[in-house]
Design a protein around this motif. Structure first.
Motif, mmCIF file in Angstrom:
data_model
loop_
_atom_site.group_PDB
_atom_site.id
_atom_site.type_symbol
_atom_site.label_atom_id
_atom_site.label_comp_id
_atom_site.label_asym_id
_atom_site.label_seq_id
_atom_site.Cartn_x
_atom_site.Cartn_y
_atom_site.Cartn_z
ATOM 1 N N VAL A 91 0.864 -1.182 0.000
ATOM 2 C CA VAL A 91 0.000 0.000 0.000
ATOM 3 C C VAL A 91 0.903 1.235 0.000
ATOM 4 C CG1 VAL A 91 -1.686 1.341 1.315
ATOM 5 C CG2 VAL A 91 -1.912 -1.151 1.149
ATOM 6 N N VAL A 92 0.674 2.129 -0.952
ATOM 7 C CA VAL A 92 1.488 3.338 -1.089
ATOM 8 C C VAL A 92 0.669 4.544 -0.642
ATOM 9 C CG1 VAL A 92 2.865 4.743 -2.663
ATOM 10 C CG2 VAL A 92 2.672 2.270 -3.038
ATOM 11 N N LEU A 93 1.250 5.329 0.256
ATOM 12 C CA LEU A 93 0.632 6.551 0.767
ATOM 13 C C LEU A 93 1.679 7.669 0.775
ATOM 14 C CD1 LEU A 93 -1.423 5.491 3.940
ATOM 15 C CD2 LEU A 93 -2.354 6.687 1.960
ATOM 16 N N PRO A 94 1.247 8.910 0.594
ATOM 17 C CA PRO A 94 2.196 10.009 0.811
ATOM 18 C C PRO A 94 2.614 10.055 2.272
ATOM 19 C CG PRO A 94 -0.027 10.861 0.551
ATOM 20 C CD PRO A 94 -0.092 9.400 0.226
ATOM 21 N N TRP A 95 3.834 10.453 2.521
ATOM 22 C CA TRP A 95 4.386 10.418 3.879
ATOM 23 C C TRP A 95 3.576 11.255 4.856
ATOM 24 C CZ3 TRP A 95 8.521 13.954 6.096
ATOM 25 C CH2 TRP A 95 8.975 13.478 7.337
ATOM 26 N N TRP A 96 2.972 12.346 4.381
ATOM 27 C CA TRP A 96 2.226 13.219 5.297
ATOM 28 C C TRP A 96 0.981 12.546 5.875
ATOM 29 C CZ3 TRP A 96 -2.734 13.897 3.810
ATOM 30 C CH2 TRP A 96 -3.054 13.945 2.448
ATOM 31 N N ALA A 97 0.555 11.418 5.315
ATOM 32 C CA ALA A 97 -0.637 10.739 5.824
ATOM 33 C C ALA A 97 -0.457 10.259 7.257
ATOM 34 C CB ALA A 97 -1.007 9.565 4.919
ATOM 35 N N LEU A 98 0.803 10.126 7.714
ATOM 36 C CA LEU A 98 1.024 9.721 9.102
ATOM 37 C C LEU A 98 0.549 10.784 10.087
ATOM 38 C CD1 LEU A 98 4.579 8.076 9.141
ATOM 39 C CD2 LEU A 98 2.345 6.952 9.168
ATOM 40 N N VAL A 99 0.552 12.045 9.675
ATOM 41 C CA VAL A 99 0.219 13.136 10.604
ATOM 42 C C VAL A 99 -1.231 13.043 11.094
ATOM 43 C CG1 VAL A 99 0.069 15.634 10.884
ATOM 44 C CG2 VAL A 99 1.980 14.646 9.630
ATOM 45 N N ILE A 121 2.179 2.528 14.115
ATOM 46 C CA ILE A 121 1.259 2.758 12.995
ATOM 47 C C ILE A 121 1.483 1.719 11.895
ATOM 48 C CG2 ILE A 121 0.592 4.393 11.202
ATOM 49 C CD1 ILE A 121 1.320 6.647 13.153
ATOM 50 N N LEU A 122 2.749 1.466 11.564
ATOM 51 C CA LEU A 122 3.050 0.474 10.532
ATOM 52 C C LEU A 122 2.563 -0.909 10.943
ATOM 53 C CD1 LEU A 122 6.668 1.578 9.526
ATOM 54 C CD2 LEU A 122 4.545 2.014 8.288
ATOM 55 N N ASP A 123 2.666 -1.215 12.238
ATOM 56 C CA ASP A 123 2.213 -2.520 12.720
ATOM 57 C C ASP A 123 0.697 -2.657 12.596
ATOM 58 O OD1 ASP A 123 2.747 -5.096 14.135
ATOM 59 O OD2 ASP A 123 1.478 -4.161 15.657
ATOM 60 N N TRP A 124 -0.042 -1.574 12.862
ATOM 61 C CA TRP A 124 -1.506 -1.629 12.725
ATOM 62 C C TRP A 124 -1.917 -1.896 11.283
ATOM 63 C CZ3 TRP A 124 -1.373 3.211 16.202
ATOM 64 C CH2 TRP A 124 -1.427 2.824 17.540
ATOM 65 N N ARG A 133 4.087 1.653 2.224
ATOM 66 C CA ARG A 133 5.187 2.348 1.557
ATOM 67 C C ARG A 133 4.870 3.847 1.594
ATOM 68 N NH1 ARG A 133 8.436 -1.884 1.964
ATOM 69 N NH2 ARG A 133 7.852 -3.643 0.646
ATOM 70 N N LEU A 134 5.644 4.601 2.346
ATOM 71 C CA LEU A 134 5.435 6.040 2.478
ATOM 72 C C LEU A 134 6.390 6.761 1.535
ATOM 73 C CD1 LEU A 134 5.222 6.060 6.367
ATOM 74 C CD2 LEU A 134 3.304 6.280 4.780
ATOM 75 N N VAL A 135 5.860 7.679 0.738
ATOM 76 C CA VAL A 135 6.663 8.257 -0.341
ATOM 77 C C VAL A 135 6.580 9.779 -0.355
ATOM 78 C CG1 VAL A 135 6.385 6.217 -1.799
ATOM 79 C CG2 VAL A 135 4.753 8.104 -2.009
ATOM 80 N N TYR A 136 7.628 10.388 -0.896
ATOM 81 C CA TYR A 136 7.619 11.773 -1.352
ATOM 82 C C TYR A 136 7.117 11.803 -2.798
ATOM 83 C CZ TYR A 136 10.328 14.271 2.301
ATOM 84 O OH TYR A 136 10.758 14.880 3.445
ATOM 85 N N ASP A 137 6.959 13.027 -3.335
ATOM 86 C CA ASP A 137 6.710 13.249 -4.768
ATOM 87 C C ASP A 137 5.332 12.790 -5.228
ATOM 88 O OD1 ASP A 137 9.431 14.134 -4.919
ATOM 89 O OD2 ASP A 137 10.059 12.044 -5.042
ATOM 90 N N TRP A 138 4.356 12.810 -4.332
ATOM 91 C CA TRP A 138 2.982 12.443 -4.690
ATOM 92 C C TRP A 138 2.034 13.142 -3.718
ATOM 93 C CZ3 TRP A 138 -0.030 7.418 -3.410
ATOM 94 C CH2 TRP A 138 -1.161 7.308 -4.227
ATOM 95 N N GLN A 163 -5.284 9.821 -1.594
ATOM 96 C CA GLN A 163 -5.299 8.654 -2.464
ATOM 97 C C GLN A 163 -4.269 7.642 -1.974
ATOM 98 O OE1 GLN A 163 -4.459 10.257 -6.364
ATOM 99 N NE2 GLN A 163 -6.617 10.327 -6.892
ATOM 100 N N PHE A 164 -4.553 6.359 -2.185
ATOM 101 C CA PHE A 164 -3.553 5.330 -1.905
ATOM 102 C C PHE A 164 -3.586 4.291 -3.006
ATOM 103 C CE2 PHE A 164 -7.370 3.778 0.260
ATOM 104 C CZ PHE A 164 -7.414 2.440 -0.069
#
Length: 215
Positions: A91-99, A121-124, A133-138, A163-164
């Motif tokens: 599962v790909v998410l922008p890194w800011w989704a953790l906030v 959070i990753l364990d949940w 997968r947390l990414v920049y550039d999206w 979006q994910f």
């Protein structure tokens, strides 16, 4: 193919070589982000648009909404492929989704509000069969999202939707090839004006879809 070309002055290089070196490193990093942005965009274009997953009408914070929505997409994909119950999907998410996830969890009773770690959070997500997968550039200001992080003006609130991507591991393969990589190039036509090419780099890449399901 994506490329970067950086020219400079010989006198500048002589007087401030550390500035030239810093710009060269920064330009190379910028090229990597440009390629990453293009690769993610290619995956998005090549994936099926699943639609909008609404939050619970009785009230839902970002943590429960994202965990439940992604769990729904993972289970649906497993049913589609008849995958094992314990198998995982990427599962790909922008890194800011953790906030917003961390903010929602910090307000809950029974959770130490200042101790919600990335590992928790990753364990949940992992418990729901999702390898995050947390990414920049999206979905940020640097890729065209006006309300996303990274703009020149300070961010006061994050977007209310995100979006994910979800797909089985190995669905997307990144093919890379170095086309050319040159530095400190002296050209007779530029020497007359004390100029030279500091770096010139071209990288070829492609997003290869190896499995049919990507949403």
């Amino acid at each position: 193919v994506d490329y970067v070309c950086l020219t400079g002055g010989l006198l500048q290089r002589r007087g401030y070589p550390e500035v030239v070196a810093r710009w060269s490193r920064g330009a190379t990093t910028a090229l990597a982000h440009k390629i990453n942005q293009g690769f993610i965009a290619a995956i998005v274009t090549g994936s099926t648009v699943a639609g909008f997953i609404p939050p619970d009408v009785n009230g839902d914070d970002a943590a429960s909404a994202l965990l439940s929505g992604i769990h729904l997409a993972v289970v649906d994909a497993k049913y589609r492929n008849r995958m094992g119950f314990n198998s995982t999907l990427e599962v790909v998410l922008p890194w800011w989704a953790l906030v917003p996830i961390r903010a929602g969890l910090a307000r809950r009773a029974g959770i130490a509000m200042l101790d919600v770690s990335d590992a928790m959070i990753l364990d949940w997500f992992a418990q729901r069969g999702a390898v995050l997968r947390l990414v920049y550039d999206w979905q940020d200001a640097l890729t065209g999202l006006a309300t996303g992080p990274g703009a020149s003006a300070p961010l006061l609130a994050l977007p209310s939707t995100v979006q994910f991507l979800v797909y089985p591991a190995g669905t997307w393969v990144k093919a890379m090839q170095d086309v050319v990589s040159l530095d400190t190039i002296y050209d007779s036509t530029r020497l007359g004006t004390n100029e030279y090419t500091a770096i010139f780099v071209e990288d070829g890449w492609a997003a290869l879809q190896m499995c049919p399901l990507s949403r």
